[in-house]
Design an enzyme around this catalytic site. Sequence first.
Site, PDB file in Angstrom:
ATOM      1  N   ASP A 199      28.545 -30.372  31.088  1.00  0.00           N
ATOM      2  CA  ASP A 199      29.799 -30.945  31.573  1.00  0.00           C
ATOM      3  C   ASP A 199      30.784 -29.949  32.177  1.00  0.00           C
ATOM      4  OD1 ASP A 199      31.524 -33.125  32.051  1.00  0.00           O
ATOM      5  OD2 ASP A 199      32.630 -32.704  30.213  1.00  0.00           O
ATOM      6  N   CYS A 204      23.013 -53.124  38.513  1.00  0.00           N
ATOM      7  CA  CYS A 204      24.310 -53.766  38.283  1.00  0.00           C
ATOM      8  C   CYS A 204      24.365 -55.179  38.864  1.00  0.00           C
ATOM      9  CB  CYS A 204      25.429 -52.930  38.895  1.00  0.00           C
ATOM     10  SG  CYS A 204      25.836 -51.435  37.955  1.00  0.00           S
ATOM     11  N   CYS A 226      27.393 -58.098  38.900  1.00  0.00           N
ATOM     12  CA  CYS A 226      28.305 -57.902  37.765  1.00  0.00           C
ATOM     13  C   CYS A 226      29.441 -56.951  38.135  1.00  0.00           C
ATOM     14  CB  CYS A 226      27.530 -57.340  36.572  1.00  0.00           C
ATOM     15  SG  CYS A 226      28.559 -56.992  35.131  1.00  0.00           S
ATOM     16  N   CYS A 279      32.878 -54.105  34.359  1.00  0.00           N
ATOM     17  CA  CYS A 279      33.556 -52.816  34.156  1.00  0.00           C
ATOM     18  C   CYS A 279      34.789 -52.699  35.045  1.00  0.00           C
ATOM     19  CB  CYS A 279      32.592 -51.656  34.405  1.00  0.00           C
ATOM     20  SG  CYS A 279      31.900 -51.584  36.080  1.00  0.00           S
ATOM     21  N   CYS A 322      39.371 -52.684  33.661  1.00  0.00           N
ATOM     22  CA  CYS A 322      40.248 -51.508  33.738  1.00  0.00           C
ATOM     23  C   CYS A 322      41.716 -51.912  33.666  1.00  0.00           C
ATOM     24  CB  CYS A 322      39.978 -50.724  35.020  1.00  0.00           C
ATOM     25  SG  CYS A 322      41.008 -49.239  35.169  1.00  0.00           S
ATOM     26  N   CYS A 352      43.345 -43.479  36.193  1.00  0.00           N
ATOM     27  CA  CYS A 352      42.414 -43.617  35.069  1.00  0.00           C
ATOM     28  C   CYS A 352      43.067 -43.113  33.778  1.00  0.00           C
ATOM     29  CB  CYS A 352      41.139 -42.835  35.357  1.00  0.00           C
ATOM     30  SG  CYS A 352      39.965 -42.809  33.986  1.00  0.00           S
ATOM     31  N   CYS A 389      39.734 -43.571  27.309  1.00  0.00           N
ATOM     32  CA  CYS A 389      39.705 -45.032  27.403  1.00  0.00           C
ATOM     33  C   CYS A 389      38.246 -45.465  27.474  1.00  0.00           C
ATOM     34  CB  CYS A 389      40.455 -45.493  28.640  1.00  0.00           C
ATOM     35  SG  CYS A 389      40.433 -47.287  28.902  1.00  0.00           S
ATOM     36  N   CYS A 442      36.011 -49.668  30.343  1.00  0.00           N
ATOM     37  CA  CYS A 442      34.974 -49.943  31.344  1.00  0.00           C
ATOM     38  C   CYS A 442      33.579 -49.702  30.780  1.00  0.00           C
ATOM     39  CB  CYS A 442      35.207 -49.118  32.607  1.00  0.00           C
ATOM     40  SG  CYS A 442      35.032 -47.330  32.420  1.00  0.00           S
ATOM     41  N   CYS A 458      30.321 -53.061  29.713  1.00  0.00           N
ATOM     42  CA  CYS A 458      29.002 -53.103  30.363  1.00  0.00           C
ATOM     43  C   CYS A 458      28.012 -53.952  29.570  1.00  0.00           C
ATOM     44  CB  CYS A 458      28.458 -51.684  30.518  1.00  0.00           C
ATOM     45  SG  CYS A 458      26.836 -51.625  31.315  1.00  0.00           S
TER      46      CYS A 458
END
Length: 386
Positions: free
Chosen positions: A145, A199, A202, A205, A209, A225, A252, A255, A259
Site C-alpha cells: 500500500d 458488477c 448494480c 456502492c 455514498c 470521500c 468509511c 460503499c 456490495c
Amino acid sequence: MPEERSTEKERKRRETLTAFLRAEAQAQGFDLCRITGPDAIPQAPARLKSFLEAGYHGTMDWMAETRERRGDPRVLWADVRSIVVFGLNYGPDEDPRGILSKPDRAAISVYARNRDYHDVIKGRLKEIATRFAARAQEDVKVFVDTAPVMEKPLAAAAGLGWQGKHTNLVSRTHGSWLFLGSMFTTADLVEDAPEFDHCGSCRACLDSCPTAAFPAPYQIDARRCISYLTIEHKGPIDPELRPLIGNRIYGCDDCLAACPWNKFAAQASEMKLVAREDLKEPTIAFLLDLDDPTFRSFFSGSPVKRIGRDRFVRNVLIAAGNSGDRSLIYRCRRLAGDGSAVVRGMAVWALSRLMEAGEFSAFAAERPVEADSDVRAEWDLAGMKQ
C-alpha cells in the site's frame, strides 16, 4: 533437441516455483495468491493522469510526485519479470453500518479495528519472500500500500477480482473485503488469467455514498470521500460535508458494505484479523477525553495512531456535533481552548450545533482573542448560523 529440452526445463522450473509460492502463501494465511506480469496494466498511466488532472487526489500530492513509478511497474523496478499479488480477507462478522444509527458511538472503519494491516501483511510477505528468494535464487521486493504500486489494477490483472464501480477490488469469493500486498520478482512464474467485471447494472456502492464522492461509475473524487477526509486530509473539513459524515470518525465502510458480493466473504481464513472489542463501538465521550499520551497508548499498534491525536479529535468533534447529545457540551467547551488550532476550530463548530442560540452567543462573548485565521473563520461561520 537441446533447445526443446531447455524450454521444457524452464517450463518445469516456472511451475515448480509457482507451486512453491502458492504453498507458502497459504501457510502464511493468505486467502488468495495470483500472478501477473509487469506489462499487465497498460491502461493505468492514462487513467492515473486523468484522475490527477481532475484534482480528485485532493491534497495527496505524493500521488502526483510518484506518477511515473506508480503507473508502470517497470519504472519502479526495471528488472521485474513477475508480480505476485496476495489477498487477505478482513470481512466483518456483521454489517458495519449498524453503528451509524447509534449517534453516541463512533464508527471506525473495519480495517482499522485491529493491528495496522501494513505491518501484519508486510511481515508475512517478508517471510514468503525470504524463502522464495532462497529457493529460486532470484531477487524479490515486497510492497504493501504505502509504496507507489497500483495494487488494485494489478490484482485485477492477476485474477483476484475486478475493480468495482466504487474503484475498490471486488472478489467473487471475498466480496469487497480484501487486504492486498504484492511481491515483485526477477523470477519467471506462471501467470494467471485476469478477472472480468461482474458488477453488471448494480450501483449499490455508488448510491450508498453519504457524500456523493463518485462523479461517475469507476471514478472517485477523494475530496468528497469520508475515508480521505478523516484520514488523509489535515486541515479543517468542508463545513458542507461535516453533517454528512455522521459518526464516522476514521474511514468509511458504506460503499464496501453495500456490495452484494460480500455474501461470499464469509469464507474467511482462520488467520483473519479479529476486531478489538474496544474499537467496535467506542463512545464519543470517551474519545473526546483523549490527550496525546492516552491517544497513543489506546491506539498502539493501530493504523489510527498514524493520523495523530489532533486530527483524530477533529473527527470525533464532528461526530459530537452531529450527535445532538448535549451531555457532550462541556467536553467540547474544554476542547475549544485546546492547544491545537484544528481541534479548537472543530470544537466551535460542534458547540454551534449542540448549544441553543443564546447559550452559544454567551459562550462566544467570553472567548479569548484567537490568533489562528482558520479558527476565527469557524467562529464567524458559527455566528452567522446562530
